[in-house]
Motif scaffolding. Structure first.
Motif, PDB file in Angstrom:
ATOM      1  N   ALA A 139      87.331  42.372  85.383  1.00  0.00           N
ATOM      2  CA  ALA A 139      86.138  42.464  86.234  1.00  0.00           C
ATOM      3  C   ALA A 139      84.886  42.720  85.404  1.00  0.00           C
ATOM      4  O   ALA A 139      83.817  42.118  85.657  1.00  0.00           O
ATOM      5  N   LYS A 140      85.000  43.601  84.426  1.00  0.00           N
ATOM      6  CA  LYS A 140      83.837  43.895  83.602  1.00  0.00           C
ATOM      7  C   LYS A 140      83.450  42.710  82.716  1.00  0.00           C
ATOM      8  O   LYS A 140      82.256  42.481  82.457  1.00  0.00           O
ATOM      9  N   GLU A 141      84.433  41.968  82.265  1.00  0.00           N
ATOM     10  CA  GLU A 141      84.119  40.772  81.494  1.00  0.00           C
ATOM     11  C   GLU A 141      83.428  39.730  82.374  1.00  0.00           C
ATOM     12  O   GLU A 141      82.541  39.001  81.908  1.00  0.00           O
ATOM     13  N   ASN A 142      83.838  39.661  83.653  1.00  0.00           N
ATOM     14  CA  ASN A 142      83.172  38.733  84.579  1.00  0.00           C
ATOM     15  C   ASN A 142      81.733  39.156  84.841  1.00  0.00           C
ATOM     16  O   ASN A 142      80.862  38.304  85.084  1.00  0.00           O
ATOM     17  N   LYS A 148      74.676  37.108  80.652  1.00  0.00           N
ATOM     18  CA  LYS A 148      74.465  36.093  79.600  1.00  0.00           C
ATOM     19  C   LYS A 148      73.655  34.913  80.139  1.00  0.00           C
ATOM     20  O   LYS A 148      72.779  34.367  79.439  1.00  0.00           O
ATOM     21  N   LEU A 149      73.948  34.523  81.404  1.00  0.00           N
ATOM     22  CA  LEU A 149      73.200  33.424  82.022  1.00  0.00           C
ATOM     23  C   LEU A 149      71.745  33.809  82.242  1.00  0.00           C
ATOM     24  O   LEU A 149      70.820  32.977  82.057  1.00  0.00           O
ATOM     25  N   ALA A 150      71.485  35.052  82.603  1.00  0.00           N
ATOM     26  CA  ALA A 150      70.108  35.515  82.805  1.00  0.00           C
ATOM     27  C   ALA A 150      69.323  35.472  81.507  1.00  0.00           C
ATOM     28  O   ALA A 150      68.120  35.124  81.500  1.00  0.00           O
ATOM     29  N   ILE A 151      69.983  35.811  80.409  1.00  0.00           N
ATOM     30  CA  ILE A 151      69.309  35.751  79.107  1.00  0.00           C
ATOM     31  C   ILE A 151      68.940  34.315  78.761  1.00  0.00           C
ATOM     32  O   ILE A 151      67.819  34.028  78.299  1.00  0.00           O
ATOM     33  N   LYS A 152      69.878  33.427  78.987  1.00  0.00           N
ATOM     34  CA  LYS A 152      69.591  32.007  78.685  1.00  0.00           C
ATOM     35  C   LYS A 152      68.445  31.497  79.559  1.00  0.00           C
ATOM     36  O   LYS A 152      67.547  30.775  79.086  1.00  0.00           O
ATOM     37  N   CYS A 193      63.074  38.520  79.489  1.00  0.00           N
ATOM     38  CA  CYS A 193      64.091  38.146  78.476  1.00  0.00           C
ATOM     39  C   CYS A 193      64.635  39.393  77.783  1.00  0.00           C
ATOM     40  O   CYS A 193      65.854  39.534  77.596  1.00  0.00           O
ATOM     41  N   LEU A 194      63.769  40.325  77.418  1.00  0.00           N
ATOM     42  CA  LEU A 194      64.211  41.554  76.754  1.00  0.00           C
ATOM     43  C   LEU A 194      65.054  42.415  77.691  1.00  0.00           C
ATOM     44  O   LEU A 194      66.043  43.044  77.273  1.00  0.00           O
ATOM     45  N   SER A 195      64.675  42.435  78.962  1.00  0.00           N
ATOM     46  CA  SER A 195      65.444  43.222  79.932  1.00  0.00           C
ATOM     47  C   SER A 195      66.849  42.655  80.105  1.00  0.00           C
ATOM     48  O   SER A 195      67.829  43.412  80.202  1.00  0.00           O
ATOM     49  N   ALA A 196      66.957  41.329  80.155  1.00  0.00           N
ATOM     50  CA  ALA A 196      68.283  40.704  80.279  1.00  0.00           C
ATOM     51  C   ALA A 196      69.148  41.013  79.060  1.00  0.00           C
ATOM     52  O   ALA A 196      70.349  41.303  79.172  1.00  0.00           O
ATOM     53  N   GLN A 197      68.569  40.990  77.874  1.00  0.00           N
ATOM     54  CA  GLN A 197      69.321  41.309  76.657  1.00  0.00           C
ATOM     55  C   GLN A 197      69.763  42.773  76.664  1.00  0.00           C
ATOM     56  O   GLN A 197      70.880  43.106  76.257  1.00  0.00           O
ATOM     57  N   SER A 198      68.881  43.677  77.140  1.00  0.00           N
ATOM     58  CA  SER A 198      69.225  45.096  77.196  1.00  0.00           C
ATOM     59  C   SER A 198      70.367  45.349  78.173  1.00  0.00           C
ATOM     60  O   SER A 198      71.285  46.139  77.888  1.00  0.00           O
ATOM     61  N   LEU A 200      72.714  43.271  79.000  1.00  0.00           N
ATOM     62  CA  LEU A 200      73.950  42.744  78.411  1.00  0.00           C
ATOM     63  C   LEU A 200      74.517  43.714  77.370  1.00  0.00           C
ATOM     64  O   LEU A 200      75.727  43.962  77.332  1.00  0.00           O
ATOM     65  N   LYS A 201      73.668  44.296  76.556  1.00  0.00           N
ATOM     66  CA  LYS A 201      74.129  45.278  75.561  1.00  0.00           C
ATOM     67  C   LYS A 201      74.750  46.485  76.231  1.00  0.00           C
ATOM     68  O   LYS A 201      75.795  46.987  75.800  1.00  0.00           O
ATOM     69  N   GLN A 202      74.107  46.968  77.290  1.00  0.00           N
ATOM     70  CA  GLN A 202      74.637  48.128  77.997  1.00  0.00           C
ATOM     71  C   GLN A 202      75.993  47.815  78.639  1.00  0.00           C
ATOM     72  O   GLN A 202      76.923  48.639  78.591  1.00  0.00           O
TER      73      GLN A 202
END
Length: 437
Positions: A139-142, A148-152, A193-198, A200-202
């Motif tokens: 579930a967490k991987e999903n 990842k799509l939001a970052i793209k 873009c920075l928010s989406a990357q943040s 994803l890291k979290q």
């Protein structure tokens, strides 16, 4: 009468009065001679005594070996052990069979049943936990995919905006009022873009933390499982404290929960005594290292690090013990773990109780000594006999049982047991090469 007297006189006969007179004349002469005779006799006796004393002195000055005779007295004893059983099938020995000290003589399933049930429950918990962990991880991987799509998407929008700008970079610098709206739009796209990357890291960090926590829970349950396995092996098991022959097995009692069996073991003990020809002199052969040994200390082994190092304690006192006379393979060497497991098995056969005889203390603060099991077996010697350790020749001068361990090593070499079954590097050479490199 006169004729008879003349005949007797011619024949040498003397009358009684003549004989008495002659005696009276001789007696003073004898009395005067007797002191002289006694003096001569006493002088000769003193000379003979002096000569005998010289011979004795010479005999004492030259030591002569005392003949030693060995007399072996063997006695047989019938020793009785009472054990509890669920049924006669729990017995693992039969009448007339030979047994060794530490051998299992009975094994009760009922004593293990509760532990077996706990193990099954623990196994079910592990399986459920692993299944739950798989679902949560999936579930967490999903959850990572939309991030990842939001970052793209945000990156693509930013690139498209910059590609379709109406003004040049110089205009943005010189005409801020005219280009303010477009600059604000660009800033918003960059922040998205920075928010989406943040995010994803979290999410990735949370997933990693969850996996570590799941692994710790699984390891904890597995440790409990291994502990239960050890308890199951020991629970309900009765081991013989003696070596001998089973003479008789008899059921002597019964109650609501168990049968009581009495096992009679016939053992033979031999005592070898050295007796000298002189009862007042006894010769005892010993080495200085043995006479300087401290009394045995009874301990409980808590950890076996490798084939020649053990941790043990008694109360609040903890000991780090280095087995004397031997050197076992290091854990990073071939047979290192096998040597450790063999020593662990020997100690577990006496329910982790050992007896330590300290010889020295090494530079690391460890007690160097001889370790005995509760059956009186020398574990240092058994490690060498099984080929799980070498004789440490470098420190063999301080070994009280040097001759025995050398004999054991010779036998292990002949059988090609353990370290003698291949071309292995001795541990002292391995340590030297490791230090040099």
């Amino acid at each position: 009468m006169e004729a008879t007297a003349r005949v007797r006189q011619k024949a040498g006969w003397r009358s009684l009065s003549e004989r008495n007179g002659r005696r009276r004349k001789v007696r003073p002469i004898l009395l005067s001679i007797m002191p002289l005779c006694f003096g001569l006799i006493l002088t000769s006796c003193q000379k003979e005594t002096a000569s005998q004393a010289d011979v004795v002195a010479q005999t004492v000055a030259t030591p002569t070996p005392i003949a030693i005779t060995k007399s072996s007295n063997s006695q047989r004893h019938n020793l009785k052990i009472k054990v509890g059983l669920d049924s006669p099938s729990d017995l693992k020995v039969t009448t007339g069979s030979s047994i060794q000290a530490g051998q299992v003589i009975s094994d009760r399933l009922s004593s293990k049943q509760q532990l077996i049930n706990q193990r099954q429950s623990l196994l079910f918990q592990i399986q459920q936990l692993q299944q739950q962990q798989r679902y949560q991880n999936a579930a967490k991987e999903n959850e990572l995919e939309p991030l990842k799509l939001a970052i793209k998407t945000s990156s693509l929008n930013l690139q498209q905006f910059r590609a379709n700008r109406r003004y040049t970079n110089r205009a943005y610098q010189q005409l801020p009022t005219l280009t303010a709206s477009e600059l604000n739009r660009e800033t918003q796209l960059e922040q998205a873009c920075l928010s989406a990357q943040s995010r994803l890291k979290q999410a990735e960090s949370n997933l990693k933390t969850a996996r570590v926590s799941d692994e710790n829970q699984t390891r904890s349950l597995e440790r409990q499982m291994r502990s239960l396995d050890k308890q199951i092996l020991i629970a309900g098991v009765t081991r013989s404290p003696y070596s001998g022959t089973v003479k008789k097995i008899k059921i002597v009692g019964q109650n609501d929960s168990e049968l009581i069996a009495e096992i009679t073991i016939s053992t033979e003990t031999s005592q070898t005594q050295n007796t000298a020809n002189n009862d007042e002199s006894q010769i005892q052969t010993s080495t200085s290292s043995v006479t300087n040994l401290k009394p045995n200390i009874s301990l409980t082994a808590t950890r076996v690090h490798d084939g020649d190092t053990v941790k043990a304690k008694e109360g609040n006192q903890e000991y780090r013990i280095r087995l004397a006379c031997i050197d076992a393979p290091e854990l990073k060497q071939p047979l290192g773990y096998k040597s450790r497991d063999n020593l662990l098995k020997l100690i577990s056969q006496s329910n982790n109780r050992i007896s330590l005889q300290i010889i020295d203390t090494d530079r690391y603060g460890r007690k160097v000594g001889l370790i005995y099991s509760t059956q009186g077996k020398l574990l240092n010697l058994q490690q060498v006999e099984s080929g799980m350790a070498y004789v440490y020749d470098k420190y063999l001068n301080n070994c009280p049982q040097a001759q025995l361990v050398k004999q054991a090593e010779t036998i292990a070499k002949q059988k090609r047991s353990g370290v003698w079954g291949g071309n292995y590097t001795p541990p002292w050479e391995f340590r030297h090469d490791k230090t040099r490199n």
